[in-house]
Design an enzyme around this catalytic site. Structure first.
Site, short mmCIF file in Angstrom:
data_model
loop_
_atom_site.label_atom_id
_atom_site.label_comp_id
_atom_site.label_asym_id
_atom_site.label_seq_id
_atom_site.Cartn_x
_atom_site.Cartn_y
_atom_site.Cartn_z
N THR A 121 6.44 -4.35 66.07
CA THR A 121 7.80 -4.61 66.51
C THR A 121 7.90 -4.63 68.02
OG1 THR A 121 8.55 -3.46 64.52
CG2 THR A 121 10.22 -3.91 66.20
N TYR A 146 -3.37 1.90 60.45
CA TYR A 146 -2.18 1.06 60.24
C TYR A 146 -2.59 -0.16 59.44
CZ TYR A 146 1.74 -1.98 61.82
OH TYR A 146 2.80 -2.85 61.91
N LYS A 176 -0.47 4.43 58.07
CA LYS A 176 0.84 3.78 57.92
C LYS A 176 0.64 2.58 57.00
CE LYS A 176 4.19 0.88 60.23
NZ LYS A 176 4.37 -0.08 61.34
#
Length: 305
Positions: free
Chosen positions: A47, A143, A172
């Site tokens: 993001t 991740y 994650k």
């Protein structure tokens, strides 16, 4: 050992009209999110357009976020967690970014995405993360974002890394696959004292907490920090009805993110709230007028504007 928990937004990176990182807006955004209840901040995730910044911008951005929330605590009286995104295509470049984060100081952990473009085997991914962990003084959060990278860390590989690497403290999961997340949790039960699974899909936070995830890295928390924090806080209070209501309230915003190239909807939502973060860097385009109207209505319905 650091244990990530709660809601940790992958904070957007504000840019000026000429494409420079707007550090003043980044500092204001950091404080805004913390003041609205989040439990940590994660600069330079997906993001945060990690792929778009120079080393100088990376270092100054990490410093800006750290300094903006220094001394602040969350609802539980704990210092605001800080996770530095250190993602690249090669092992050596990830390690180089981690060394920069180490020099900045003040961060609890680094997040490392699977390599992009290169289609690794599971054995290559194992070696990738093991080598990175052995070369980092900061705890490593793996991740997995298969929808973006077309690479996935299999649950068996995650479990192997969790046991073999003391410095790998969690994963994650942004796959959007609840079975994958459940398998991460099931296969690492024996190392839960040091290994956490973090949900990376905003629409699945409530379910993930019930399964045993310790929190969420939620992109929509940039726009709706209090709503997302309520999912976790109410859950921890035993108010499952309130937590589920917050999850349902959030869902339309996350679904609306599919209108534009990620993360432009997040940035446009902030601009609509009067927070001047600019647009994403080219080639990501602004939303169309029709898309902006739809997003505006979502924010109105959520009582965010």
């Amino acid at each position: 050992m650091y244990h990530p928990y709660g809601v940790i937004p992958p904070i957007i990176t504000p840019f000026t009209a000429d494409g420079r990182v707007d550090y003043t807006a980044l500092a204001l955004m950091s404080v805004h999110l913390v003041d609205h209840g989040v439990h940590g901040l994660f600069p330079f995730g997906t993001t945060g357009e990690f792929y778009a910044v120079s080393d100088e911008e990376f270092v100054k951005g990490l410093e800006t976020v750290r300094d903006a929330v220094k001394g602040k605590t969350d609802r539980y009286g704990k210092p605001i967690q800080l996770i530095a995104g250190c993602s690249h295509i090669t092992t050596r470049e990830v390690i180089r970014l981690i060394k920069l984060a180490e020099q900045v100081g003040g961060y609890d952990a680094v997040s490392v995405l699977t390599p992009m473009f290169v289609s690794q085997t599971q054995e290559e991914l194992y070696t990738y993360y093991k080598t990175i962990a052995e070369n980092s003084s900061l705890p490593v959060l793996m991740y997995n974002n298969k929808p973006k990278t077309n690479v996935t860390i299999a649950p068996e590989t995650v479990a192997r890394l969790a046991r073999d690497c003391p410095n790998i403290i969690g994963v994650k999961d942004s796959t959007g696959d609840m079975t994958n997340c459940e398998e991460y949790l099931r296969l690492t039960m024996d190392v839960r004292e040091k290994f956490n699974v973090i949900m990376g899909r905003d629409t699945m936070i409530y379910a993930a907490l019930h399964y045993g995830c310790s929190g969420a890295v939620a992109s929509c928390a940039n726009v709706a920090p209090r709503v997302v924090a309520d999912i976790y806080d109410k859950f921890m209070d035993g108010d499952y009805k309130g937590a589920l209501e917050a999850q349902y309230r959030l869902a339309p915003l996350r679904i609306a993110c599919g209108m534009g190239t990620f993360p432009e909807v997040i940035k446009e939502g902030l601009v609509m709230q009067g927070i001047p973060v600019g647009k994403c860097l080219d080639p990501i385009a602004e939303l169309t007028e029709g898309e902006k109207a739809k997003l505006h209505q979502v924010l109105v319905d959520m009582e965010l504007i």
